[in-house]
Each structure stands twice: as structure tokens, then as C-alpha cells.
Design an enzyme around this catalytic site. Structure first.
Site, PDB file in Angstrom:
ATOM      1  CD  GLU A  70      -7.028   7.048  18.063  1.00 34.75           C
ATOM      2  OE1 GLU A  70      -5.967   6.954  17.298  1.00 34.75           O
ATOM      3  OE2 GLU A  70      -8.037   6.358  17.598  1.00 34.75           O
ATOM      4  CG  HIS A 123      -5.167  -1.668  19.844  1.00 39.20           C
ATOM      5  ND1 HIS A 123      -4.324  -2.429  19.328  1.00 39.20           N
ATOM      6  CD2 HIS A 123      -5.414  -0.625  18.753  1.00 39.20           C
ATOM      7  CE1 HIS A 123      -4.394  -2.152  18.198  1.00 39.20           C
ATOM      8  NE2 HIS A 123      -5.129  -1.149  17.821  1.00 39.20           N
ATOM      9  CG  ASP A 177     -10.398   0.790  14.938  1.00 39.35           C
ATOM     10  OD1 ASP A 177      -9.729  -0.260  13.969  1.00 39.35           O
ATOM     11  OD2 ASP A 177     -10.178   1.861  15.260  1.00 39.35           O
ATOM     12  CE  LYS A 199      -7.260  -3.204  15.282  1.00 39.72           C
ATOM     13  NZ  LYS A 199      -7.400  -1.833  14.430  1.00 39.72           N
ATOM     14  NE  ARG A 221      -5.478  -4.904  -5.504  1.00 40.47           N
ATOM     15  CZ  ARG A 221      -6.424  -5.148  -4.700  1.00 40.47           C
ATOM     16  NH1 ARG A 221      -7.547  -5.657  -4.893  1.00 40.47           N
ATOM     17  NH2 ARG A 221      -6.335  -4.320  -3.489  1.00 40.47           N
ATOM     18  CG  ASP A 264      -2.820  -5.447  20.012  1.00 37.23           C
ATOM     19  OD1 ASP A 264      -2.291  -4.351  19.485  1.00 37.23           O
ATOM     20  OD2 ASP A 264      -3.571  -5.716  20.639  1.00 37.23           O
ATOM     21  CG  HIS A 265       0.122  -0.798  16.524  1.00 35.35           C
ATOM     22  ND1 HIS A 265      -1.292  -0.674  16.324  1.00 35.35           N
ATOM     23  CD2 HIS A 265       0.232   0.589  17.039  1.00 35.35           C
ATOM     24  CE1 HIS A 265      -1.882   0.186  16.726  1.00 35.35           C
ATOM     25  NE2 HIS A 265      -0.721   1.081  17.098  1.00 35.35           N
ATOM     26  CE  LYS A 314       0.810   2.063  20.795  1.00 36.05           C
ATOM     27  NZ  LYS A 314       1.222   3.298  19.848  1.00 36.05           N
TER      28      LYS A 314
HETATM   29  C1  BG6 Z   1      -5.284   1.008  14.969  1.00 37.46           C
HETATM   30  C2  BG6 Z   1      -6.904   1.472  14.857  1.00 37.46           C
HETATM   31  O1  BG6 Z   1      -5.560  -0.256  15.311  1.00 37.46           O
HETATM   32  O2  BG6 Z   1      -4.894   1.731  16.235  1.00 37.46           O
HETATM   33  C3  BG6 Z   1      -7.077   2.988  14.540  1.00 37.46           C
HETATM   34  O3  BG6 Z   1      -7.366   0.874  13.652  1.00 37.46           O
HETATM   35  C4  BG6 Z   1      -6.457   3.790  15.567  1.00 37.46           C
HETATM   36  O4  BG6 Z   1      -8.059   3.485  14.310  1.00 37.46           O
HETATM   37  C5  BG6 Z   1      -4.833   3.272  15.974  1.00 37.46           C
HETATM   38  O5  BG6 Z   1      -6.093   5.533  15.464  1.00 37.46           O
HETATM   39  C6  BG6 Z   1      -4.211   3.786  17.255  1.00 37.46           C
HETATM   40  O6  BG6 Z   1      -2.951   3.432  17.414  1.00 37.46           O
HETATM   41  P1  BG6 Z   1      -2.054   4.183  18.119  1.00 37.46           P
HETATM   42  O7  BG6 Z   1      -0.759   3.687  18.220  1.00 37.46           O
HETATM   43  O8  BG6 Z   1      -1.894   5.685  17.512  1.00 37.46           O
HETATM   44  O9  BG6 Z   1      -2.665   4.513  19.430  1.00 37.46           O
END
Ligand code: BG6
Length: 504
Positions: free
Chosen positions: A230, A254, A249, A162, A59, A191-192, A196
Site C-alpha cells: 500500500e 487478507h 491487520d 474485521k 451514537r 473479509d472484504h 474483489k
Molecule cells: C483493511 C485494513 O482491512 O484493508 C487496512 O484494515 C488496509 O489497513 C485495507 O488498508 C486494504 O484494503 P484494500 O482493499 O485497499 O487492499
């Protein structure tokens, strides 16, 4: 991700074909921190086509030069060099309001220009890195503009970030909405965690090695622990997080990703359908938590003021854009069962939390103890159970713990460990995890992306808890920032005679 034939020399992947990548939400954090650095890494590795362009969409009223300057500022470590210059020469910017159709016309014109200037051949990968409320709207408007039509051999794909919905109902609605506009094969739900390497390696560890499969079941495995701990708090995402919480989240995406890769049956191939059919079966075998189990088998907690890395850390309720009386959980632990032939009776414990004492993502398989204590009379640091640790981050290694005799005239037994470290074999790669995902989306390989069914299956597992936790007076435990989590989570395992692996 495709299965190579594994003679040790990894086949060099070919560059992706011609295409334009259109990033909605180009001014955002995800683009700056992960997408652009990943593109840079792909460019450096020669994995992007010479006929490639990136169109940033947001935007903010920016010109192309300002956008480029912003991108360069966002990647301080790679400000110069051939790869960054190459990438920058292909960057463009379109300003639009996501809910205003006229802007999409401007985008279409820019894309035609890119086809002419960069030879992108009408192949478009739309990446929705926006707030989730725009996922459907942007897709609908792209559809109305004709930008999702795949004609004359051109492909059009949409990557959806997501959170995919905020519960089962909204995820279904989003799936239905997307399916009205685009074919399932055009939708890439990300889903990142699957980007990995260490997560992908769970499949290789299990299915490319003969020694694990025979013991990978209820006869030999006592329990499984999955941890995503984390040290970071909610940073600048309080506004999003306070309405989301740790359960939504992290768990349906994950953590259940890790759980299904650990628990699934061997797929008949590495095709997306074969892989996800097996993952969905695992999720379907998790018995829904009843009201009683929601209280007994799940813990929700929030961090309070504490200390990390030698400095004071504010509590969650003091974080920016978080309600001062927030009841949102920043930690969740659960005990899940998988009622199938392989896993009946084996508890799977999962936990995730923010502001914990260490960053640590791992899967631990704890095997049953040896049947006899032959070494009763020996001086024994009692041989604890054998454990296979799959360390995903920040350490990337796999280790097996077993008992060994301490050298000397008496029989003394001590736990020791065999360890494989990725960096010893493959060096340390400076990757974000998004490289493979972007590359795969460009070449049309959806193995690492989720089908709609898998997303819904994940939400189904947590749905009873989401509903239970909406009730007033649901207990919320507290834990100081910098600790290993709430006492209630320790109790969850102690009741079954276990302990969480220490966070380190
Ligand atoms: C994200 C969450 O999908 O994954 C975050 O929204 C989280 O809250 C993150 O911190 C963790 O990803 P990674 O790759 O750092 O384990």
C-alpha cells in the site's frame, strides 16, 4: 457468489428479497466510503428489492434529515439521480448508545415501522461496522430484544466486520459468544478481499481451466509470492493501528485468504462449507513457526520519514494518535511452508506494508526453470523462470511470462509476456468490492464469508509470531516511506536465491 453455467452470457442476478439493512456505526468511515456507495451501485443495477430499507444506527444525536444530508455529502459523485433518490427515500436513523438496552427497543419499533412502510417483511440484516469491542455486546443486546429470532419464515443475519479478535484466544471467545446468541448460519464474518472480483477469479482461473491444474503443484512450481503493498499510511486510524500492527491487520485475514485460494485443493462444490473446508485444510498444513523460525522466517518493520509522489511523508511515529516511541510494525514479510502432498518443499513468501513505493496486490506463481539450457551459446537475457502473475489491484490482469526468440539471424532469447486485462473484456466497473458481499448476505449465500473455524485457523498461523513479537528487544527494521520495504525482507528471499517482484 453462485456458480453460473458459463456459456459466456452471464445470467442476470435477481434482485434480493425484501429486507432491512441495519448499519451499526452508520456515522463511520466504512459506511460512508464503502457501504453506502455499494448500496447505491446495487440500487443502480436493480439488485435491491423494492421492499428495502436502511436503518443507520450510531451514537450521534442526528435527525433523519441530518443523516440523509450526511449521506449525500459522503457520496459527492452520486448526489443526484434516480438511484440515489430511491435509496435516500429508504434511509432512516436511530440514535443509540451501543451499551444501553433502551435504544434497542427504539430500534425494534423503527424496524416494525419499516416493515409497514417499506414492506421489509421482518427480514433484518444487521451490519456491525462498529469498533470491534462492541461486536459481542451489540449482538447480545439484539438477542435480548428478540431481534435475532427467526420465526414465521423471517430471517435475521449479522455481518461482523474485521478485526475478528486480536489473537487466537479472543477470536475463539468471540466465536463462542456469538454462537450462544445466534446460529452459525446467521453469522456472516466478512473479509472484504473476497468481495474483489479478481480474488474470486483465482478460483475460476484454477478450477474452470484445464491447463493450470496439472502444473499447480510442487513438481512444477518453484515458489509463490503474495504481496499486498500500500502507498497509504495509517491516515486517521493511528489509534486503532498502533495497537494492531500490520501482522494482525492484514495477515490472518487478507493475505491468508489469497494464500488459501491459491493453494487449496479443488472443492467438491462452490458451497461455503466445501470451499472453506479446503481453505482450512491448507491453513492446518502450515507448520507452526517455532522460536527459531520466528526469527529467521519473518521480518517486521516500520516506515520512517520519506517521500512519495514527489512530496515528503512523515514517519509512522509522527502520525496522529501514534505513540512517538511506537514499536508497532507497519510492514511484515514471512516465509511459510505448506506441508501437504501438493506443496511440500515450495516456499510461500508473503509481504504487506504501508507507505511503500507503489500500491500493488498480486499473487505470483514462479515455475521451475526448463531442465536444460539449450541456448547456452545464444545471446540470452537468460530466460528467467516462467511466471504467472495474478494482479489484483490496482491493475486487474493476469499475465504469463515466458521466453521468446528475438527476430533476427542470431538466436537471442528474451522474456516476454501474454496478458489478459479485465477491462479489455469486461470494461472497468466502478465497484467497491462490498456490493457482492452485501447482496450475498441479503440472499443468504455465505460462500464469500468466513466460518468461525476459518477465522481461528488464520489466527493459529500467526499466533507464534504474535507471541514472539511481544518479547522485548524483538528486532524492528526500518524502511523509508516511499521505498520497497526493509532490506531484511530482501535478505529473507535472497537466502533462498530469489528476489521479490519489483513493486510497480
Ligand atoms: C483493511 C485494513 O482491512 O484493508 C487496512 O484494515 C488496509 O489497513 C485495507 O488498508 C486494504 O484494503 P484494500 O482493499 O485497499 O487492499
Amino acid at each position: 457468489m453462485s456458480a453460473g453455467d458459463g456459456d459466456g452470457a452471464s445470467p442476470k442476478p435477481r434482485p434480493a428479497g425484501p429486507c432491512a439493512l441495519i448499519i451499526f456505526g452508520a456515522a463511520g468511515d466504512l459506511t460512508r466510503r464503502l457501504l453506502l456507495p455499494s448500496l447505491y451501485n446495487l440500487a443502480r443495477e436493480g439488485l435491491l428489492s423494492e421492499r428495502f430499507a436502511v436503518i443507520g444506527v450510531a451514537r450521534a444525536p442526528l435527525g433523519r434529515d441530518e443523516f440523509i444530508a450526511q449521506v449525500r455529502r459522503g457520496m459527492p459523485e452520486v448526489k443526484t439521480g434516480a438511484a440515489v433518490d430511491w435509496l435516500v427515500s429508504r434511509l432512516h436513523y436511530v440514535q443509540l448508545d451501543f451499551n444501553e438496552q433502551a435504544g434497542y427497543g427504539r430500534l425494534a419499533t423503527e424496524l416494525e415501522d419499516a416493515d409497514r412502510t417499506h414492506g421489509t417483511a421482518g427480514n433484518y440484516l444487521f451490519y456491525l461496522a462498529t469498533a470491534p469491542e462492541y461486536f459481542l455486546e451489540v449482538t447480545e443486546r439484539l438477542g435480548s430484544e428478540g431481534l435475532l429470532n427467526q420465526t414465521n419464515g423471517r430471517w435475521r443475519r449479522i455481518v461482523v466486520e474485521k478485526p475478528f479478535g486480536h489473537n487466537l484466544g479472543s477470536a475463539r471467545e468471540l466465536n463462542r459468544g456469538l454462537s450462544r446468541i445466534a446460529g452459525e448460519e446467521q453469522v456472516y464474518r466478512i473479509d472484504h478481499y473476497l468481495g474483489k472480483e479478481t480474488v474470486q477469479n483465482i478460483l475460476v482461473l484454477r478450477f474452470a481451466n484445464g491447463i493450470f491444474e496439472p502444473v499447480w503443484n510442487r513438481r512444477y512450481v518453484e515458489h509463490v509470492q503474495i504481496t499486498v503493498a500500500e502507498t497509504v499510511g495509517v491516515e486517521l486510524r493511528g489509534g486503532y493501528y498502533d495497537h494492531t500492527g500490520a501482522l494482525r491487520d492484514m495477515v490472518p485475514n487478507h493475505l491468508l485468504q489469497l494464500l488459501t485460494l491459491t493453494a487449496m485443493e479443488p472443492p467438491s462444490s462452490f458451497s461455503p462449507a466445501a470451499l472453506q473446508n479446503e481453505q482450512v485444510k491448507v491453513l492446518g498444513a502450515i507448520p507452526p513457526l517455532g522460536a527459531r523460525e520466528c526469527g529467521l522466517c519473518a521480518v517486521r518493520a516500520q516506515y520512517t520519514t520519506g517521500a512519495l509522489d514527489g512530496g515528503p511523508v512523515p514517519g509512522y511515529r509522527e502520525e496522529p494518535r501514534v505513540a512517538p516511541d511506537s514499536e508497532t510494525e507497519t510492514y511484515v514479510a514471512m516465509k511459510l511452508a505448506i506441508d501437504n502432498w501438493r506443496w511440500a518443499g515450495v516456499p510461500f513468501y508473503i509481504r504487506t506494508g504501508k507507505r511503500l513505493t507503489a500500491r500493488n496486490t498480486e499473487v505470483v506463481i514462479q515455475f521451475r526453470k526448463a531442465p536444460l539450457t539449450l541456448f547456452r551459446t545464444a545471446s540470452v537475457t537468460l530466460p528467467s523462470a516462467n511466471r504467472l502473475h495474478i494482479h489484483i489491484q490496482p491493475e486487474e490482469n493476469i499475465s504469463l511470462q515466458f521466453a521468446a526468440k528475438v527476430p533476427g539471424p542470431t538466436v537471442t532469447v528474451r522474456p516476454v509476456e501474454m496478458r489478459f486485462c479485465y477491462r479489455d473484456y469486461f470494461g472497468r466497473e466502478n465497484r467497491t468490492g462490498y456490493e457482492t458481499l452485501l447482496y450475498d448476505a441479503m440472499i443468504g449465500d455465505a460462500s464469500l464469508f468466513k466460518r468461525g473455524e476459518m477465522i481461528e485457523a488464520g489466527w493459529s498461523v500467526v499466533e507464534p509470531l504474535l507471541q514472539a513479537w511481544e518479547q522485548p528487544l524483538t528486532p524492528l527494521s526500518l524502511y523509508p516511506a516511499g521505498s520497497a520495504g526493509p532490506e531484511a525482507a530482501n535478505q529473507l528471499l535472497r537466502r533462498d536465491g530469489y528476489e521479490w517482484m519489483p513493486l510497480k
